[in-house]
Structures are given as C-alpha cells and as structure tokens.
Design a protein around this motif. Structure first.
Motif, short mmCIF file in Angstrom:
data_model
loop_
_atom_site.label_atom_id
_atom_site.label_comp_id
_atom_site.label_asym_id
_atom_site.label_seq_id
_atom_site.Cartn_x
_atom_site.Cartn_y
_atom_site.Cartn_z
N ASP A 81 0.85 -1.19 0.00
CA ASP A 81 0.00 0.00 0.00
C ASP A 81 0.88 1.25 0.00
OD1 ASP A 81 0.24 0.93 3.05
OD2 ASP A 81 0.08 -1.27 2.97
N ASP A 82 0.26 2.38 -0.27
CA ASP A 82 1.01 3.64 -0.36
C ASP A 82 1.75 3.98 0.93
OD1 ASP A 82 0.29 3.96 -3.00
OD2 ASP A 82 -1.44 5.24 -2.54
N ALA A 83 1.13 3.70 2.08
CA ALA A 83 1.78 4.01 3.36
C ALA A 83 3.07 3.21 3.51
CB ALA A 83 0.83 3.72 4.52
N THR A 84 3.07 1.96 3.09
CA THR A 84 4.27 1.14 3.16
C THR A 84 5.31 1.63 2.17
OG1 THR A 84 2.96 -0.77 3.83
CG2 THR A 84 5.17 -1.22 2.97
N ILE A 85 4.88 1.98 0.97
CA ILE A 85 5.81 2.43 -0.07
C ILE A 85 6.54 3.70 0.37
CG2 ILE A 85 5.99 3.22 -2.47
CD1 ILE A 85 5.24 0.19 -2.06
N LEU A 98 8.13 -3.84 -10.13
CA LEU A 98 8.43 -5.27 -10.28
C LEU A 98 7.78 -6.09 -9.16
CD1 LEU A 98 12.22 -5.06 -11.21
CD2 LEU A 98 10.30 -5.54 -12.73
N VAL A 99 7.83 -5.58 -7.95
CA VAL A 99 7.20 -6.27 -6.82
C VAL A 99 5.71 -6.37 -7.04
CG1 VAL A 99 6.69 -6.11 -4.34
CG2 VAL A 99 9.01 -5.68 -5.17
N ARG A 100 5.09 -5.30 -7.47
CA ARG A 100 3.65 -5.33 -7.71
C ARG A 100 3.30 -6.31 -8.83
NH1 ARG A 100 2.27 0.99 -6.55
NH2 ARG A 100 1.89 0.70 -4.32
N ARG A 101 4.13 -6.38 -9.86
CA ARG A 101 3.89 -7.34 -10.94
C ARG A 101 3.98 -8.77 -10.41
NH1 ARG A 101 8.65 -8.11 -14.45
NH2 ARG A 101 8.99 -9.64 -12.85
N ASP A 102 5.04 -9.04 -9.65
CA ASP A 102 5.21 -10.38 -9.08
C ASP A 102 4.09 -10.70 -8.10
OD1 ASP A 102 7.50 -10.62 -10.58
OD2 ASP A 102 8.87 -10.37 -8.89
N LEU A 103 3.67 -9.72 -7.32
CA LEU A 103 2.57 -9.92 -6.39
C LEU A 103 1.29 -10.27 -7.14
CD1 LEU A 103 1.36 -9.90 -3.56
CD2 LEU A 103 1.05 -7.42 -3.80
#
Length: 141
Positions: A81-85, A98-103
C-alpha cells in the motif's frame, strides 16, 4: 529411534501435501521446469521453484509444494500500500513496479489454487500444516 531434522521436515512436507491431496488434487513436479504443479481435473496451477539441477533431482514433489506454499503465504501477506511504499528509500522504490507485478502473479496463483482445492479453507489448512500460524493464515482472503 531419533527423528532427524531432515526426517521432521519431510514429514511436515508430507502433511502439507496430504491436506492438498485430500481435496482430490494431485501434486507433481513439472516434467521439464523447476516447478510444482497442483491439479484437479482440467484445472492446474504451476508454482516455479528456484533451484539448480542437482538440488531439483533430490527435491520431492512434497518438498517443492511446501516451498511453494510458504512462499505463496509470504506474497499474500505482503503490504504494498502507499503508506508502506513511502517508508522505502529511493533505491527500494525503483523496485516497486516489479514487486507489484510479481505480487499480481502470486495472487493469481493463489486464486487458481483455491479454485482447485475447493476454496481458501483448504489452502489455510495447508499453510497451517506447513507451520504457519492459524491466525496469520486466517487473515489472508
């Protein structure tokens, strides 16, 4: 007779596979790739496994499934989520796409697995058999 760490691990892997197989699904190593396949009827889902040729030869389908399901749980628990990013440094932020794609790929595998085994409850039971805390497993939708 004393149980070795390896024997205990193999027993745990067998328990995880048994949970999945109780749903009517089968678990097998892919014939050519480093991957484990869970299937039932015409439906299947493939989980790639990071390995090398020597280790892969020695890895059982049950061990590969254990690795795939614990990895799947880690992905399903990931927070992007945006808060984590915003807590990431500049270099880490470059990897977010890349992480979001893999997720996204892992979420699709989770959906396919749940469909094959009859819902999220058998997936949660498999995670619990793998040693994942029941409350943590229950939090995954």
């Amino acid at each position: 007779m004393e149980t070795t760490t390896r024997q205990a691990f193999q027993a745990r892997c067998s328990q995880v596979a048994a949970v999945v197989e109780q749903t009517g699904a089968t678990v097998a190593k892919a014939p050519k790739d480093f991957a484990v396949i869970v299937s039932r009827g015409d439906a299947s889902v493939t989980f790639p496994i990071v390995s090398d040729q020597r280790d892969w030869r020695e890895t059982t389908a049950e061990e590969a499934l254990f690795a795939a399901l614990t990895d799947l749980f880690a992905w399903a628990s990931a927070k992007t989520d945006d808060a984590t990013i915003t807590t990431l440094d500049a270099t880490e932020k470059t990897e977010v796409p890349l992480v979001r794609r893999d997720l996204g790929a892992e979420v699709e595998r989770l959906r396919a697995l749940a469909q094959i085994v009859g819902g999220m409850e058998p997936v949660r039971r498999a995670w619990q058999a793998a040693g994942i805390d029941a409350a943590a497993a229950a939090a995954i939708e």
